[in-house]
Design a protein around this motif. Structure first.
Motif, PDB file in Angstrom:
ATOM      1  N   HIS A 116       0.775  -1.284   0.095  1.00 22.16           N
ATOM      2  CA  HIS A 116       0.071  -0.007  -0.002  1.00 22.16           C
ATOM      3  C   HIS A 116       1.102   1.209  -0.044  1.00 22.16           C
ATOM      4  O   HIS A 116       0.486   2.369  -0.680  1.00 22.16           O
ATOM      5  CB  HIS A 116      -1.041   0.124   1.452  1.00 22.16           C
ATOM      6  CG  HIS A 116      -1.919   1.055   1.232  1.00 22.16           C
ATOM      7  ND1 HIS A 116      -2.708   1.236   0.135  1.00 22.16           N
ATOM      8  CD2 HIS A 116      -2.185   1.956   2.278  1.00 22.16           C
ATOM      9  CE1 HIS A 116      -3.582   2.410   0.478  1.00 22.16           C
ATOM     10  NE2 HIS A 116      -3.206   2.732   1.818  1.00 22.16           N
ATOM     11  N   HIS A 172       0.754   4.416  -2.930  1.00 18.60           N
ATOM     12  CA  HIS A 172       0.945   5.851  -2.373  1.00 18.60           C
ATOM     13  C   HIS A 172       2.056   6.679  -3.082  1.00 18.60           C
ATOM     14  O   HIS A 172       1.885   7.852  -3.491  1.00 18.60           O
ATOM     15  CB  HIS A 172       0.766   6.111  -0.806  1.00 18.60           C
ATOM     16  CG  HIS A 172      -0.481   6.019   0.013  1.00 18.60           C
ATOM     17  ND1 HIS A 172      -1.452   7.108  -0.678  1.00 18.60           N
ATOM     18  CD2 HIS A 172      -1.007   5.249   0.734  1.00 18.60           C
ATOM     19  CE1 HIS A 172      -2.504   6.596   0.195  1.00 18.60           C
ATOM     20  NE2 HIS A 172      -2.281   5.697   0.945  1.00 18.60           N
ATOM     21  N   ASP A 195      -6.819   6.851  -0.772  1.00 15.82           N
ATOM     22  CA  ASP A 195      -6.753   5.704  -1.158  1.00 15.82           C
ATOM     23  C   ASP A 195      -7.321   5.438  -2.648  1.00 15.82           C
ATOM     24  O   ASP A 195      -8.713   5.950  -2.453  1.00 15.82           O
ATOM     25  CB  ASP A 195      -7.422   4.600  -0.078  1.00 15.82           C
ATOM     26  CG  ASP A 195      -6.301   4.571   1.103  1.00 15.82           C
ATOM     27  OD1 ASP A 195      -5.215   4.820   0.958  1.00 15.82           O
ATOM     28  OD2 ASP A 195      -6.756   3.771   2.086  1.00 15.82           O
TER      29      ASP A 195
HETATM   30 ZN    ZN Z   1      -3.610   4.751   2.346  1.00 14.92          ZN
END
Ligand code: ZN
Ligand code: KG4
Length: 364
Positions: A111, A115, A329
């Motif tokens: 993750h 980003h 996100d």
């Molecule tokens: Zn995130």
């Protein structure tokens, strides 16, 4: 190359189609914010159930918005770590099933890496080696990246993440979840120098944010004249709207100063870096963007890239932020990260055995 990116690590169900790592063909994000605003935070079990309901409609919309059928898709990418266990499971099980069903290569992406790659899909072109300041609800880290897909953690938080601290302070002040945007909004009406909050003393490039949250709590208790045993969820009833705004502004200023101080230290130590990228939900913060610009930059070239103020002795040329819509996100950053994995020769994962890792580091 067209990649379908799927993201469900926390409370956003997201899917996107991205071409060649940089061109967004569609980007669908269904947020669960409305559900969790009521509770003041994410409830993992509820998040997983909501992902389950939203997942396939979101994937279908990502394909139809991009005018793509399954034959047009070259690969599927999905977040497999870190995040909430139940949430990660829904995304990965969906991606695994789709990869098997449609015979597509599957890429499992960390993750925080996604980003960072939100910067590339935002149209930025950072140069290596670079530093990435990753500021999200779950992480606060400074990463050194000598090249694509190479990460060294050079600074990390000892306790809370900065986004988590925004969320907790917002709760104390009675501001809605998620705390980042609501603190930023309240701070606009406040005086940032009204309350003097301490900077934690943490060695090196590491961070600590739990002390800042406690400092806000103590300052609020003092301001409204109650003992520390007073229930913290009732403090908001005793604060005036102006006090809330002043606390929000003072807290935001301090949090941003802490991030900038450590970034400045990192730049002094890593003098070979050519770019800095800011990443994660907190990178949407306007005050952080302004402050970085004020401290490090002289002039803008476009909205995103900026040139450093001489005569600072950093051999760095530019700072980059994702577009605000890609700070939080989303599936586009997952697809972008997978594209640069493919370009680096990283092989796809086995859809029959792909696992999830709720807490794994980006260095692993
Ligand atoms: Zn995130
Ligand atoms: O990256 P993200 O969407 O999810 C995680 O990976 O954690 O980050 C969410 C975090 C939340 O803590 C939220 O309060 C914070 O980002 N955030 C902000 C802003 N927008 C979102 N923090 C400060 N200012 C903002 N404008």
């Amino acid at each position: 190359m067209k990649i379908l990116g799927i993201e469900t690590s926390c409370d956003e169900t997201a899917a996107a189609m991205v071409e060649d790592g940089r061109k967004i063909l569609s980007n669908v994000v269904v947020s669960q914010i409305d559900i969790f605003a009521e509770y003041g935070g994410v409830i993992p079990e509820v998040a997983a159930r909501s992902h389950l309901e939203a997942m396939m409609p979101v994937v279908d919309k990502a394909l139809s918005d991009a005018s793509c059928g399954w034959d047009d898709i070259d690969a599927i990418a999905v977040t497999h770590a870190p995040g909430l266990l139940g949430s990660l499971l829904i995304g990965t099980l969906t991606a695994r099933t789709l990869a098997i069903l449609h015979d597509k290569p599957l890429y499992a992406v960390h993750h925080l890496k996604s980003h960072v790659y939100a910067n590339w899909v935002s149209g930025n072109s950072p140069e290596f080696p670079l530093l990435a300041l990753v500021v999200s609800g779950g992480h606060t880290q400074i990463l050194y990246m000598p090249g694509h897909n190479q990460f060294e953690i050079i600074g990390t938080t000892h306790d809370d993440a900065v986004g988590e601290c925004f969320d907790k302070v917002a709760k104390i002040l009675g501001l809605p979840y998620p705390g980042g945007p609501s603190i930023a909004k309240a701070a606009k009406g406040g005086d940032a120098s009204h309350y003097n909050l301490p900077h934690p003393k943490v060695a090196g490039l590491d961070f600590s944010f739990s002390g800042l949250k406690t400092a806000v709590l103590r300052a609020v208790q003092k301001e409204v004249g109650v003992p520390i045993s007073y229930p913290s969820h009732k403090l908001k009833e005793l604060l005036t709207p102006q006090q809330v705004c002043d606390f929000a502004a003072s807290f935001q200023k301090t949090a941003v100063e802490i991030l900038c101080e450590k970034l400045e230290m990192a730049l002094e130590q890593y003098s070979d870096v050519k770019s800095v990228v800011i990443a994660g939900g907190v990178s949407a913060n306007e005050k952080l963007r302004e402050e970085i610009e004020k401290i490090f930059c002289r002039e803008r070239s476009g909205a995103l890239a900026q040139v450093l103020l001489p005569p600072k002795n950093f051999s760095i040329s530019s700072f980059f932020f994702p577009t605000p819509a890609l700070s939080g996100d989303n599936g586009a950053m997952v697809a972008a990260a997978a594209y640069y994995e493919i370009k680096s020769g990283i092989k796809p994962t086995d859809p029959y055995t792909l696992n999830i890792y709720p807490r794994i580091s980006i260095e692993k």
